[in-house]
Design an enzyme around this catalytic site. Structure first.
Site, PDB file in Angstrom:
ATOM      1  N   ASP A 183      -8.813 -37.839   7.672  1.00 23.48           N
ATOM      2  CA  ASP A 183      -8.957 -36.656   7.020  1.00 23.48           C
ATOM      3  C   ASP A 183     -10.328 -36.562   6.497  1.00 23.48           C
ATOM      4  OD1 ASP A 183      -8.354 -33.871   6.182  1.00 23.48           O
ATOM      5  OD2 ASP A 183      -7.866 -34.733   4.419  1.00 23.48           O
ATOM      6  N   SER A 184     -10.714 -35.284   6.470  1.00 27.12           N
ATOM      7  CA  SER A 184     -11.918 -35.094   5.893  1.00 27.12           C
ATOM      8  C   SER A 184     -11.880 -35.590   4.341  1.00 27.12           C
ATOM      9  CB  SER A 184     -12.316 -33.550   5.657  1.00 27.12           C
ATOM     10  OG  SER A 184     -11.524 -32.900   4.903  1.00 27.12           O
TER      11      SER A 184
ATOM     12  N   CYS B 107      -5.676 -33.624   9.488  1.00 29.03           N
ATOM     13  CA  CYS B 107      -6.653 -32.460   9.236  1.00 29.03           C
ATOM     14  C   CYS B 107      -6.779 -31.398  10.050  1.00 29.03           C
ATOM     15  CB  CYS B 107      -8.031 -33.235   8.921  1.00 29.03           C
ATOM     16  SG  CYS B 107      -9.595 -32.144   8.682  1.00 29.03           S
TER      17      CYS B 107
ATOM     18  N   GLU C 183      -8.053 -29.755  -5.375  1.00 33.64           N
ATOM     19  CA  GLU C 183      -8.607 -31.052  -5.684  1.00 33.64           C
ATOM     20  C   GLU C 183      -8.883 -31.096  -7.153  1.00 33.64           C
ATOM     21  OE1 GLU C 183     -11.622 -31.938  -2.975  1.00 33.64           O
ATOM     22  OE2 GLU C 183     -10.182 -32.696  -1.607  1.00 33.64           O
TER      23      GLU C 183
ATOM     24  N   CYS D 274      -3.594 -26.432   6.648  1.00 32.33           N
ATOM     25  CA  CYS D 274      -4.732 -27.229   6.138  1.00 32.33           C
ATOM     26  C   CYS D 274      -3.480 -28.409   5.280  1.00 32.33           C
ATOM     27  CB  CYS D 274      -5.446 -26.454   5.052  1.00 32.33           C
ATOM     28  SG  CYS D 274      -6.460 -27.637   4.207  1.00 32.33           S
TER      29      CYS D 274
ATOM     30  N   HIS E 236      -4.208 -29.935   2.528  1.00 28.95           N
ATOM     31  CA  HIS E 236      -4.084 -29.837   1.223  1.00 28.95           C
ATOM     32  C   HIS E 236      -2.926 -28.910   1.034  1.00 28.95           C
ATOM     33  CE1 HIS E 236      -8.180 -31.494   1.156  1.00 28.95           C
ATOM     34  NE2 HIS E 236      -7.940 -31.627  -0.060  1.00 28.95           N
TER      35      HIS E 236
END
Lengths: 270, 270
Positions: free
Chosen positions: A10-11, A73, A152, A186, A188
């Protein structure tokens, strides 16, 4: 039977929500995870840059003898999957096609919402895949560029006025359009499921792209008779920036404590 | 007299607030700006990664025949200035020392607040420089990791509940500690001046690091008799990711419309 590990990248650390789902479905598999924390986030960058970064991520993972690579991702899956799949001799699986299929199946009124990064939305990949399976479906897209930095920074809990305000703004057009299915495009976003569900209402089905991707990997490996016979796999983690914060953040995404050492990779060398 | 251009760089577009100030002070100077939009943001990354990226940024700028380089980035100024200054034969000027000097002069009660990225705070550079000039000064630091993504997503105006809530949380400890001076240690923050001032109160002096940096450049060039004799300079802009959004975003930071063409640079090659 194939005892080689699965590579996952993933990024950054959002892709660990897919690792969480992979462990639930396939507890015997060894996993090698790479998070490109030195260049995160990818979601606002150009397609050209995303493809370049993703190729380097795969090149690093392939220094291990892997049986498959999972692009955990949404941004890379929408933007670079075809290139990566064509260039590599092992299966490269993304999260977009499985999530698009799940959304096309789930919708009753044919109106599907999609939230993701700017790059994911710009690619049009979800629309193409959903309409291939359900030509009458309408896809309403909404880029959510602040969701990744907010998650994050720990702002993903219900009642936090910041995430609630941003979510209300992003989701209002989708709610007003009457979508009955919403793709969380996504990796996240699973941490935002409660916030998103509260804004969309309980009747809207949420499709978790990372979890759908993990299910597709499990099916693909089973179909190819390539599952491991172990009862419990091991986990190795690598990042491209400093390792200090990794264990704390990773445990939020994984839902378990990370005790393994974490490796650091100079990703621009790949 | 020196007609060569000044090179200016930042991790992204925030450094354009310094270009704005440079044009105000030195309208005759040619400017070459590089924004590392392919790897922005730097502020949460390790010192090692920041130094590596900054060296590449300088190497690109030095493909032009420059008379000086301005680090229009709080994070790079705190983390990589000494390395860059030692490695380059032309003056490399940052925003930290000028801002620290201005803060040390401005404070009456000796309590100075500092806001910046995580990397800037971690470096301890501001504390060292402030205390070198004013050993009795106390520096209270607060990393503000969400300010950059919020500004980049247009959430910098008074009355926006998202930026107001985040600003109130970040600034409360500094206000409670009774600081009379606050260093805006990141070149994105001048866009938040009204929001920050409203939370800190009108009696707290705000020190704009980018503007202090621009003033220091003007003094240094004048002292070395290296100013241009032109009445009006030209501006060249380069970025490391796609150019499409540049003009719109750049004009927010600069305060004027960008009509020049923008170049794209593969920064990993430097």
């Amino acid at each position: 039977m194939d005892e080689r590990p699965i590579g996952v990248f993933d990024s950054g650390l959002g892709g660990l929500t897919t690792v969480r789902e992979l462990r639930r479905l396939l507890p015997g598999e060894d996993i090698v995870y790479f998070g490109d924390t030195g260049r995160v986030p990818y979601g606002g960058r150009s397609a050209e840059t995303i493809v370049k970064y993703a190729r380097q991520d795969v090149a690093f993972l392939r220094t291990f003898d892997l049986k498959a690579i999972v692009i955990a991702c949404g941004t890379v899956s929408t933007t670079a999957l075809e290139v990566l799949a064509a260039e590599n001799p092992i299966p490269v699986l993304g999260v977009v096609a499985p999530a698009a299929a799940a959304a096309a199946r789930a919708t009753k009124n044919g109106r599907i919402g999609l939230i993701g990064t700017q790059a994911s939305i710009r690619s049009g990949a979800y629309e193409r895949l959903i309409q291939a399976q359900n030509p009458a479906a309408q896809v309403l897209s909404q880029p959510c560029p602040l969701f990744v930095p907010l998650v994050e920074n720990g702002r993903f809990r219900r009642g936090d006025i910041v995430i609630e305000t941003v979510a209300a703004e992003y989701l209002a057009p989708l709610r007003e359009a009457g979508v009955d299915t919403l793709v969380l495009g996504c990796t996240h976003y699973p941490l935002l499921e409660e916030v998103i569900s509260a804004h969309m209402g309980p009747e809207v089905a949420l499709i978790n792209a990372g979890a759908e991707g993990a299910r597709a990997v499990a099916c693909a490996l089973e179909g190819a008779d390539a599952l491991s016979a172990r009862s419990r796999g091991t986990y190795r983690y690598f990042v491209s920036d400093r390792q200090e914060d990794f264990s704390h953040l990773a445990s939020i995404f994984l839902g378990w404590d990370v005790t393994e050492a974490v490796g650091q990779v100079d990703i621009s060398q790949y």
